[in-house]
Design a protein around this motif. Structure first.
Motif, PDB file in Angstrom:
ATOM      1  N   PRO A 286      -5.044  -6.613 -35.378  1.00 42.32           N
ATOM      2  CA  PRO A 286      -4.670  -5.416 -36.438  1.00 42.32           C
ATOM      3  C   PRO A 286      -3.694  -5.939 -37.539  1.00 42.32           C
ATOM      4  O   PRO A 286      -3.151  -7.122 -37.246  1.00 42.32           O
ATOM      5  N   PRO A 287      -3.751  -5.368 -38.608  1.00 38.33           N
ATOM      6  CA  PRO A 287      -2.913  -5.664 -39.758  1.00 38.33           C
ATOM      7  C   PRO A 287      -1.361  -5.791 -39.425  1.00 38.33           C
ATOM      8  O   PRO A 287      -0.498  -6.818 -39.720  1.00 38.33           O
ATOM      9  N   TRP A 288      -0.807  -4.794 -38.591  1.00 35.52           N
ATOM     10  CA  TRP A 288       0.728  -4.978 -38.374  1.00 35.52           C
ATOM     11  C   TRP A 288       1.087  -6.137 -37.421  1.00 35.52           C
ATOM     12  O   TRP A 288       2.220  -6.484 -37.567  1.00 35.52           O
ATOM     13  N   VAL A 289       0.244  -6.783 -36.833  1.00 38.30           N
ATOM     14  CA  VAL A 289       0.616  -7.967 -36.296  1.00 38.30           C
ATOM     15  C   VAL A 289       0.933  -9.021 -37.028  1.00 38.30           C
ATOM     16  O   VAL A 289       1.741  -9.873 -37.058  1.00 38.30           O
ATOM     17  N   PHE A 290       0.044  -9.336 -38.359  1.00 42.00           N
ATOM     18  CA  PHE A 290       0.165 -10.369 -39.335  1.00 42.00           C
ATOM     19  C   PHE A 290       1.384 -10.365 -39.917  1.00 42.00           C
ATOM     20  O   PHE A 290       2.288 -11.293 -40.339  1.00 42.00           O
ATOM     21  N   GLN A 291       2.130  -9.157 -39.725  1.00 44.75           N
ATOM     22  CA  GLN A 291       3.453  -8.850 -40.654  1.00 44.75           C
ATOM     23  C   GLN A 291       4.677  -9.253 -39.709  1.00 44.75           C
ATOM     24  O   GLN A 291       5.797  -9.007 -40.191  1.00 44.75           O
ATOM     25  N   LEU A 292       4.532  -9.415 -38.496  1.00 44.28           N
ATOM     26  CA  LEU A 292       5.355  -9.619 -37.688  1.00 44.28           C
ATOM     27  C   LEU A 292       6.404 -10.801 -38.061  1.00 44.28           C
ATOM     28  O   LEU A 292       5.848 -11.875 -38.419  1.00 44.28           O
ATOM     29  N   PRO A 293       7.838 -10.615 -37.895  1.00 45.02           N
ATOM     30  CA  PRO A 293       8.421 -11.955 -38.186  1.00 45.02           C
ATOM     31  C   PRO A 293       8.156 -13.183 -37.064  1.00 45.02           C
ATOM     32  O   PRO A 293       7.608 -12.622 -36.052  1.00 45.02           O
ATOM     33  N   LEU A 294       8.069 -14.216 -37.437  1.00 39.15           N
ATOM     34  CA  LEU A 294       7.624 -15.549 -36.699  1.00 39.15           C
ATOM     35  C   LEU A 294       8.339 -15.312 -35.332  1.00 39.15           C
ATOM     36  O   LEU A 294       7.713 -15.712 -34.236  1.00 39.15           O
ATOM     37  N   SER A 295       9.707 -14.762 -35.239  1.00 35.19           N
ATOM     38  CA  SER A 295      10.317 -14.848 -34.144  1.00 35.19           C
ATOM     39  C   SER A 295       9.769 -13.858 -33.157  1.00 35.19           C
ATOM     40  O   SER A 295       9.990 -13.862 -31.806  1.00 35.19           O
ATOM     41  N   ARG A 296       9.198 -12.957 -33.791  1.00 37.41           N
ATOM     42  CA  ARG A 296       8.245 -11.976 -32.811  1.00 37.41           C
ATOM     43  C   ARG A 296       6.800 -12.107 -32.527  1.00 37.41           C
ATOM     44  O   ARG A 296       6.225 -11.969 -31.583  1.00 37.41           O
ATOM     45  N   LEU A 297       6.366 -12.687 -33.779  1.00 40.35           N
ATOM     46  CA  LEU A 297       4.943 -12.888 -33.721  1.00 40.35           C
ATOM     47  C   LEU A 297       4.461 -13.880 -32.501  1.00 40.35           C
ATOM     48  O   LEU A 297       3.386 -13.832 -32.096  1.00 40.35           O
ATOM     49  N   LYS A 298       5.163 -14.806 -32.321  1.00 37.79           N
ATOM     50  CA  LYS A 298       4.895 -16.047 -31.395  1.00 37.79           C
ATOM     51  C   LYS A 298       4.797 -15.507 -29.977  1.00 37.79           C
ATOM     52  O   LYS A 298       3.915 -15.857 -29.177  1.00 37.79           O
ATOM     53  N   HIS A 299       5.486 -14.359 -29.663  1.00 41.32           N
ATOM     54  CA  HIS A 299       5.254 -13.688 -28.292  1.00 41.32           C
ATOM     55  C   HIS A 299       3.910 -12.865 -28.207  1.00 41.32           C
ATOM     56  O   HIS A 299       3.157 -13.111 -27.191  1.00 41.32           O
ATOM     57  N   PHE A 300       3.358 -12.539 -29.459  1.00 39.60           N
ATOM     58  CA  PHE A 300       2.181 -11.800 -29.391  1.00 39.60           C
ATOM     59  C   PHE A 300       0.841 -13.095 -29.170  1.00 39.60           C
ATOM     60  O   PHE A 300       0.206 -13.084 -28.307  1.00 39.60           O
ATOM     61  N   LEU A 301       1.071 -14.024 -29.925  1.00 41.74           N
ATOM     62  CA  LEU A 301       0.276 -15.137 -29.910  1.00 41.74           C
ATOM     63  C   LEU A 301       0.411 -15.628 -28.474  1.00 41.74           C
ATOM     64  O   LEU A 301      -0.706 -16.390 -28.015  1.00 41.74           O
ATOM     65  N   GLU A 302       1.563 -15.869 -27.851  1.00 47.22           N
ATOM     66  CA  GLU A 302       1.844 -16.628 -26.499  1.00 47.22           C
ATOM     67  C   GLU A 302       0.953 -15.681 -25.460  1.00 47.22           C
ATOM     68  O   GLU A 302       0.359 -16.294 -24.541  1.00 47.22           O
ATOM     69  N   GLY A 303       0.949 -14.396 -25.631  1.00 48.43           N
ATOM     70  CA  GLY A 303       0.254 -13.531 -24.646  1.00 48.43           C
ATOM     71  C   GLY A 303      -1.374 -13.691 -24.673  1.00 48.43           C
ATOM     72  O   GLY A 303      -1.976 -13.680 -23.645  1.00 48.43           O
ATOM     73  N   TYR A 304      -1.780 -13.817 -26.040  1.00 48.25           N
ATOM     74  CA  TYR A 304      -3.219 -14.473 -26.280  1.00 48.25           C
ATOM     75  C   TYR A 304      -3.578 -15.630 -25.378  1.00 48.25           C
ATOM     76  O   TYR A 304      -4.565 -15.814 -24.895  1.00 48.25           O
ATOM     77  N   ARG A 305      -2.751 -16.726 -25.789  1.00 52.64           N
ATOM     78  CA  ARG A 305      -2.687 -17.801 -25.207  1.00 52.64           C
ATOM     79  C   ARG A 305      -2.921 -17.825 -23.774  1.00 52.64           C
ATOM     80  O   ARG A 305      -3.762 -18.413 -23.177  1.00 52.64           O
ATOM     81  N   CYS A 306      -2.127 -16.968 -23.125  1.00 54.87           N
ATOM     82  CA  CYS A 306      -2.055 -16.805 -21.675  1.00 54.87           C
ATOM     83  C   CYS A 306      -3.495 -16.285 -21.168  1.00 54.87           C
ATOM     84  O   CYS A 306      -3.974 -16.403 -20.218  1.00 54.87           O
TER      85      CYS A 306
END
Length: 571
Positions: A286-306
C-alpha cells in the motif's frame, strides 16, 4: 492539462536533474493524456524491467558523451542502454498511531456503516447523560429507530449506552466529541471483543504488517471474519505476541503437522477490515508503506523477508531473495528497495508438484533478487548500504540493456507528466481521465476547449468538425486532482475513470463558449475525421463507490475560470 494552481497542494514526481543526473522530487506542471493513434511497444530490459509505451514516446538512451538522450521507442533496438532509477526519493510520512474510530469513519461516511461500530470509555457515561436529548435527536434523524415507538426506542438505547459507557460511531461523529486515551473500539452490539481505539505503530507492528503481506490471509463471509498467519514457528510465535500485546486479542495457535506449517488465527471483524481495507495489506504494497522513513521501512521489509524471503540456507549473507505470487507485490518490492538505493532484478518463475516434465499443475511466482551488497543485514540499511553492479552507473541513473522490443496492446489513452526543468519521470499508477481542462492549459494544445476559447477570444470562427452533434464530457482540473489524490490513498490496482459524465454536443459547447466570452464570431464547419468517436462519456460509478468522488465544478463555472486565465495570459 495544468495541475490546478489554485489548489493549495502540488504534485511532485521523481525525476532526474539533466545536469547532475541526481534523482529529485520535482513539481509536475501538466498531466497529459495522449489518445493512442499509432503502434505501441513493450520494452523489456535487464533486471526484469518492462515498460509499455506508444511508438512516439521516448526513453532515455546513453548518448555518445554519456549523457541521457531521448530516443523514440520505435527506434530502440536490443543492445541499447536505457536509463533506470538507482534510487527513489519520496515525501516521507511516518505512521505513528492507528486511531481506529477515525480510520473506520474515513472508510465509509454513510450512517449504515457508522452504526455498525462503537467506542466505549467510562467517561462517556456522564457525558451521555448530560447530552441525552441531543443524542436522541441524532439517533432519530439518522433513521436508526423508526415507527410509532421510535422515540421510546432511542431513549432505551441511550440508557443502555449510559450504563455501558458506549457511543455508536455514527453518534460520536455527529457529536464531535474527542475520544479519550484508553477508549476501546468494536462492533456495535457485540460486547465480547473490543480493541484499543488508539494503537501505537511500533517497529514490531510494522514487522507484523510485513509478515502478514508475505504469509498472511483473511476470510470474511457469512458473519465469520478472521485473519491468519502461517510461517516458521519462531516467526509465528513472535507474531502471536505482537497481536496480543498491541490489540489485546485472543490468538489461537495451530501447531505444525506433516502437511502444514504452524499458524495462528484471530477472529475479529475489526481486525479483518483494518488489515485488508484500511491498511490495504492485500496483493500489493500500500502507498503508506512507501512513505515510511527508512528507519521504519526496514522493519516492514524485514517482516516480509521473514515470511517470503531469504532467512536460511546457503544464500544467507550472499544473496537476498523475495518471492511472491503477486506481480503487484513484486514490483512494489523493487520500488521499496530503491528507497535504500538498491537495484533489484525481478523474474517470473514456476513451481510444481512432482516431476517437472510430467507435472500437470504449475504455480507461477515472481522472484525479486538482490546481489552484490556490502551488507546483507537489512536492519542496518537505513544507515547506508553499497551495491556494486556490473552495469554503468552515473549519478542516480543505471544503464540497463534492452533485451527485447515487441508490439503490444495498450489502453485507448496513455498518460505522462510534464516536469519543467527535467521533462522526465518515473512511471506511476495509470488513471483514465477524460477531456480535462482548466487554467494553465496550453492554448495551442489542439483540444476542443482550448480551440474554442482561443478562437473566440481572437474573434476567429469556432471550428466544428462534422455537424457538431458528437458529444464529449469535460472535467475541470481541480476535480481531477482531487480524484487522483483520493486514488493514491486507497488500495486498488486497477484503472479508475475520473471524469464528468455530463455530455455536451460540440455545437452546445461552441455556443456556451461564445456566450461566456461575449464573442460575435461565427462557426466554421469542416469534414469530420473518420476516426472521430460520436460519443465520449466516462462511467464514474467505481470512483463514486471506491473514492467517494464525483466532479463538483459545473462546466459553465469551469469554463469561466479557464477563460479568465486565458485572458490574463493575453490570449
Amino acid at each position: 492539462m495544468g495541475l490546478a494552481p489554485g489548489v493549495p497542494r502540488e504534485v511532485l514526481v521523481p525525476a532526474f536533474d539533466p545536469n547532475t543526473l541526481r534523482l529529485e522530487l520535482k513539481r509536475a506542471a501538466y498531466f497529459i493524456g495522449h489518445p493512442v493513434q499509432q503502434e505501441a511497444y513493450e520494452v523489456r530490459l535487464r533486471y526484469g524491467r518492462t515498460v509499455k509505451v506508444t511508438g512516439d514516446h521516448s526513453l532515455f538512451v546513453r548518448g555518445p558523451d554519456g549523457r541521457p538522450v531521448a530516443k523514440p521507442v520505435r527506434e530502440l533496438k536490443p543492445g541499447d542502454y536505457v536509463a533506470v532509477p538507482a534510487r527513489l526519493p519520496v515525501l516521507e510520512r511516518d505512521l505513528e498511531v492507528l486511531d481506529l474510530a477515525q480510520i473506520f469513519a474515513s472508510l465509509d461516511g454513510s450512517p449504515q456503516w457508522l452504526w455498525r461500530w462503537a467506542v466505549r470509555h467510562p467517561s462517556f457515561s456522564h457525558r451521555i447523560e448530560a447530552e441525552r436529548e441531543r443524542i436522541h435527536e441524532i439517533a432519530l434523524s439518522q433513521g436508526r429507530f423508526r415507527g410509532a415507538n421510535a422515540r421510546n426506542s432511542a431513549v432505551c438505547a441511550t440508557k443502555r449506552w449510559m450504563r455501558q459507557g458506549l457511543v455508536p460511531l455514527a453518534v460520536l461523529q455527529a457529536l464531535g466529541w474527542e475520544i479519550p486515551d484508553g477508549a476501546e473500539f468494536g462492533l456495535y452490539g457485540d460486547s465480547h471483543l473490543w480493541l484499543p481505539n488508539r494503537v501505537r505503530v511500533t517497529d514490531d507492528l510494522l514487522w507484523l504488517f510485513g509478515l502478514y503481506l508475505a504469509e498472511g490471509g483473511a476470510y470474511g463471509d457469512k458473519g465469520r471474519y478472521f485473519i491468519t498467519f502461517s510461517s516458521d514457528d519462531a516467526f509465528i510465535r513472535r507474531a502471536k505476541g505482537i497481536l496480543e500485546t498491541h490489540f489485546r486479542v485472543r490468538v489461537k495457535y495451530v501447531p505444525p503437522a506433516s502437511h502444514r506449517a504452524p499458524g495462528i488465527y484471530v477472529h475479529s471483524k475489526a481486525l479483518y477490515i483494518l488489515f485488508t481495507r484500511a491498511l490495504g495489506l492485500r496483493k500489493r504494497i500500500p502507498p503508506w508503506v512507501f512513505q515510511l522513513p527508512l528507519s521504519r521501512l526496514k522493519h516492514f521489509l524485514e517482516g516480509y523477508r521473514c515470511g517470503d524471503g531469504t532467512h536460511s540456507g546457503k544464500k544467507l549473507g550472499n544473496e537476498l531473495v523475495f518471492d511472491t505470487a503477486s506481480e503487484e507485490i513484486a514490483y512494489g518490492l523493487v520500488y521499496l528497495l530503491l528507497r535504500f538505493g538498491i537495484v533489484a532484478s525481478v523474474g517470473r518463475h514456476e513451481s510444481w508438484v512432482g516431476k517437472k516434465l510430467t507435472a500437470t499443475k504449475r504455480f507461477p511466482f515472481y522472484r525479486v533478487t538482490v546481489c552484490a551488497l556490502d551488507n546483507f543485514d537489512l536492519l542496518s540499511w537505513d544507515r547506508g548500504v553499497r551495491q556494486k553492479l556490473d552495469a554503468r552507473r552515473e549519478g542516480d541513473i543505471v544503464w540497463s540493456q534492452v533485451k527485447e522490443v515487441r508490439p503490444c496492446l495498450v489502453t485507448a489513452t496513455v498518460y505522462d507528466f510534464s516536469v519543467p526543468g527535467a521533462e522526465n519521470f518515473v512511471a506511476g499508477n495509470g488513471v483514465f481521465c477524460h477531456n480535462t481542462y482548466g487554467p494553465r492549459m496550453d492554448p495551442e494544445d489542439g483540444r476542443v476547449v482550448t480551440n474554442f476559447i482561443t478562437q473566440a477570444l481572437r474573434g476567429e470562427p469556432l471550428t466544428i468538425y462534422g455537424d457538431g452533434s458528437q458529444t464529449r464530457s469535460f472535467q475541470y482540473v481541480d476535480d481531477l486532482v482531487e480524484g487522483i489524490v483520493r486514488l493514491m490513498g486507497v488500495d486498488y490496482p486497477g484503472p479508475v475513470n475520473l471524469g464528468n459524465p455530463e455530455e455536451y454536443t460540440m455545437l452546445e459547447l461552441a455556443e456556451l463558449v461564445r456566450e461566456l466570452t461575449g464573442s460575435k464570431a461565427g462557426l466554421e464547419f469542416r469534414p469530420l475525421p473518420q476516426d472521430d468517436p460520436k460519443q465520449r462519456r466516462p462511467d464514474i460509478r467505481l470512483a463514486r463507490e471506491l473514492l467517494g468522488w464525483e466532479p463538483r465544478v459545473p462546466v459553465r463555472e469551469g469554463l469561466l475560470r479557464t477563460i479568465a486565465y486565458f485572458k490574463a495570459e493575453g490570449v
